[in-house]
Design an enzyme around this catalytic site. Structure first.
Site, short mmCIF file in Angstrom:
data_model
loop_
_atom_site.label_atom_id
_atom_site.label_comp_id
_atom_site.label_asym_id
_atom_site.label_seq_id
_atom_site.Cartn_x
_atom_site.Cartn_y
_atom_site.Cartn_z
N HIS A 1 -36.60 -22.92 -17.68
CA HIS A 1 -36.16 -21.54 -17.94
C HIS A 1 -36.97 -20.95 -19.10
O HIS A 1 -37.43 -19.81 -19.05
CB HIS A 1 -34.67 -21.51 -18.28
CG HIS A 1 -33.76 -21.58 -17.10
ND1 HIS A 1 -33.72 -22.67 -16.27
CD2 HIS A 1 -32.86 -20.69 -16.62
CE1 HIS A 1 -32.82 -22.46 -15.33
NE2 HIS A 1 -32.29 -21.26 -15.51
N GLN B 1 -8.66 -18.87 19.20
CA GLN B 1 -9.94 -18.83 19.91
C GLN B 1 -10.72 -17.55 19.59
O GLN B 1 -11.96 -17.56 19.58
CB GLN B 1 -9.75 -19.00 21.42
CG GLN B 1 -8.89 -17.95 22.09
CD GLN B 1 -7.42 -18.34 22.15
OE1 GLN B 1 -6.93 -19.05 21.27
NE2 GLN B 1 -6.71 -17.86 23.16
N HIS C 1 10.29 -6.55 10.28
CA HIS C 1 8.99 -7.16 10.60
C HIS C 1 9.15 -8.58 11.11
O HIS C 1 8.45 -9.01 12.02
CB HIS C 1 8.09 -7.17 9.37
CG HIS C 1 7.26 -5.94 9.22
ND1 HIS C 1 6.35 -5.52 10.16
CD2 HIS C 1 7.20 -5.02 8.22
CE1 HIS C 1 5.76 -4.41 9.76
NE2 HIS C 1 6.27 -4.08 8.59
N ASP D 1 2.23 2.74 5.86
CA ASP D 1 1.95 1.84 6.98
C ASP D 1 1.12 2.52 8.06
O ASP D 1 0.34 1.87 8.75
CB ASP D 1 3.26 1.35 7.60
CG ASP D 1 3.85 0.17 6.86
OD1 ASP D 1 3.16 -0.39 5.99
OD2 ASP D 1 5.01 -0.19 7.15
N ASN E 1 -0.50 -14.64 13.84
CA ASN E 1 0.55 -15.65 13.72
C ASN E 1 0.03 -16.86 12.95
O ASN E 1 -1.06 -16.85 12.38
CB ASN E 1 1.07 -16.03 15.11
CG ASN E 1 -0.02 -16.63 16.00
OD1 ASN E 1 -1.06 -17.08 15.53
ND2 ASN E 1 0.22 -16.64 17.29
N GLU F 1 -29.50 -24.71 -24.18
CA GLU F 1 -28.93 -25.31 -22.97
C GLU F 1 -29.82 -26.41 -22.40
O GLU F 1 -29.49 -26.99 -21.36
CB GLU F 1 -28.68 -24.21 -21.92
CG GLU F 1 -27.62 -23.21 -22.38
CD GLU F 1 -27.21 -22.24 -21.28
OE1 GLU F 1 -27.79 -22.29 -20.18
OE2 GLU F 1 -26.28 -21.45 -21.54
N SER G 1 5.72 -10.40 5.12
CA SER G 1 5.83 -9.04 4.61
C SER G 1 6.96 -8.96 3.59
O SER G 1 7.94 -9.69 3.68
CB SER G 1 6.11 -8.07 5.76
OG SER G 1 5.03 -8.03 6.65
N GLU H 1 4.37 -7.01 -2.29
CA GLU H 1 3.37 -6.38 -1.42
C GLU H 1 3.54 -4.86 -1.44
O GLU H 1 2.59 -4.11 -1.65
CB GLU H 1 3.53 -6.92 0.01
CG GLU H 1 2.59 -6.29 1.02
CD GLU H 1 2.93 -6.70 2.45
OE1 GLU H 1 2.06 -6.52 3.32
OE2 GLU H 1 4.06 -7.17 2.71
N HIS H 2 4.76 -4.41 -1.19
CA HIS H 2 5.10 -2.98 -1.27
C HIS H 2 6.10 -2.78 -2.40
O HIS H 2 7.08 -3.52 -2.49
CB HIS H 2 5.74 -2.49 0.04
CG HIS H 2 4.92 -2.74 1.26
ND1 HIS H 2 5.06 -3.89 2.03
CD2 HIS H 2 3.97 -1.99 1.87
CE1 HIS H 2 4.22 -3.83 3.05
NE2 HIS H 2 3.54 -2.69 2.98
#
Length: 439
Positions: A416, A185, A259, A357, A208, A411, A234, A323-324
């Protein structure tokens, strides 16, 4: 953790080993999120209130957090926490200030000027998850670049009750609007706007499965909002040689494993001894963690890989694209030019992922799940947009016209071509008129 000798695996086994678990959103999540979004779009604030009571069990007096509430939260915070957050704010600000782009202005040929200018995204929304512990670090990582980029309005949503730390950092980052809204929401309210919540152009922040799905849905609707990057679990990959400290490596692996149960942790080393020592250290340190059960679940699908050389370690890391990426070797900087795919890299024994972090200065919002091949760590550019400008003089157009006309003809785009030739004809007529006047 499984220990694998890389050279003993076939090519197909190597590919399989480095595959991440599939991310699947059930049809029930998709349908539930669609319903939430429609409720917010149709009912506005009333829908947000109803959904907040339904999902968070809270009936807030107001959706918006007042300035007085933010000041009160700041007063309740300990000086120790304020000092830590200010230090993190300072470091992150310094790094992101340095990312400010320089304007580009080039004369590509005589009379043809091309420019590139950078402007802030007008309105941005920041989503900060709730949960058992507050995440003020995420507010810093999102709020600071929005502030430096000069976004004209910054909106923050977080599930009620919002922690004092989050409200204090919102004040530090001069965030314009803060709302007691969580979940799908919140994403819907920022994407489409309500009577109270300003509609934004782009939404940032983790969440989430419901938040992730909501971001996906609103980003696929031209009336909704863009989003920062695809989400995923992660992950960390450590490259280590025999000079590395196994206790440091274990701590780094566990800091990622805690994590969530879907976190991915990988050690790649040419040293079987280091692999064994790290496995032992992980088991010892696990018992000291408050989130031992979560970390242990993550370790169940994680890997210790023994390679035949550091060169092979680098190849494995580049293929995986973590990622790391932590490099604990005798000369870590020597490997840096060889590393292609990573969200953020931590060089040396004294560069734990935790530093990035929270407070080293780099951004902790990073591509994961292999998206490091095409996405970058979050930065000032993500809160900005580029516009190009061109300005041609009459002589500039004359010089460029043959090229444009030839390409337009090839073209089959007559209009144009005509947009150029009509001007060239007008210029030619002006030249004739001038000659007649001068005769």
């Amino acid at each position: 953790m499984k220990t694998l000798v890389w050279q003993s695996l076939s090519d197909s086994q190597q590919d399989t080993v480095l595959q991440r678990p599939a991310i699947t959103e059930g049809a029930n999540i998709t349908a539930a999120v669609t319903s939430v979004i429609n409720t917010v779009k149709q009912e506005g604030d009333a829908g947000v209130f109803a959904l907040t009571e339904k999902f968070d069990g809270v009936k807030p007096d107001s959706i918006r957090v007042s300035n007085a509430e933010i000041e009160a939260a700041s007063d309740r915070l300990s000086e120790e926490m304020k000092t830590a957050l200010k230090q993190a704010y300072s470091n992150i600000s310094k790094f992101h200030q340095a990312q400010k782009p320089q304007p580009v202005k080039v004369e590509t040929q005589p009379g043809v000027i091309c420019e590139q200018i950078t402007m802030p995204i007008n309105k941005v929304g920041l989503y900060i998850p709730g949960g058992s512990a507050p995440l003020p670090s995420t507010v810093l990582m999102l709020g600071i670049p929005a502030q430096i980029a000069g976004c004209h309005k910054v909106v923050l949503c977080s599930p009620p009750p919002i922690a004092d730390e989050i409200l204090y950092v919102a004040k530090l980052c001069k965030i314009d609007e803060v709302y007691n809204i969580g979940g799908a929401q919140a994403v819907a309210a920022m994407a489409y706007g309500t009577e109270s919540v300003s509609k934004v152009d782009k939404i940032f922040g983790p969440g989430n499965a419901y938040v992730t799905e909501a971001k996906r849905q609103v980003s696929n609707d031209f009336r909704g909002a863009a989003i920062d990057m695809p989400a995923g679990p992660s992950e960390v990959l450590v490259i280590a040689d025999e000079s590395a400290d196994p206790d440091f490596i274990a701590a780094d692996l566990l800091s990622q494993a805690e994590h969530g149960p879907d976190s991915q942790v990988v050690l790649v080393t040419p040293s079987p001894i280091i692999a064994d020592q790290v496995a032992d250290a992980v088991e010892r340190q696990l018992k000291e963690l408050s989130r031992e059960d979560i970390a242990r679940q993550a370790l169940g699908s994680s890997l210790l890989i023994v390679a035949d050389s550091l060169t092979q370690c680098v190849s494995i890391s580049n293929f995986y694209g973590p990622e790391h990426l932590i490099v604990q070797t005798k000369n870590p900087r020597e490997l840096l030019p060889l590393l292609d795919n990573a969200g953020s890299i931590f060089l040396g024994d004294y560069s734990p992922e935790s530093a990035g972090d929270y407070a080293s200065g780099t951004n902790h919002v990073l591509p994961t799940y292999g998206y490091t091949r095409t996405y970058s760590s979050l930065g000032l550019a993500d809160f900005s947009k580029r516009m190009t400008v061109q300005e041609l003089t009459a002589d500039g157009l004359k010089g460029l016209a043959p090229t444009v006309v030839t390409m337009a003809e090839a073209e089959g785009l007559d209009a144009h071509k005509r947009a150029v030739t009509i001007r060239i004809e007008k210029l030619a007529q002006l030249d004739v008129n001038k000659q007649e006047v001068n005769q």
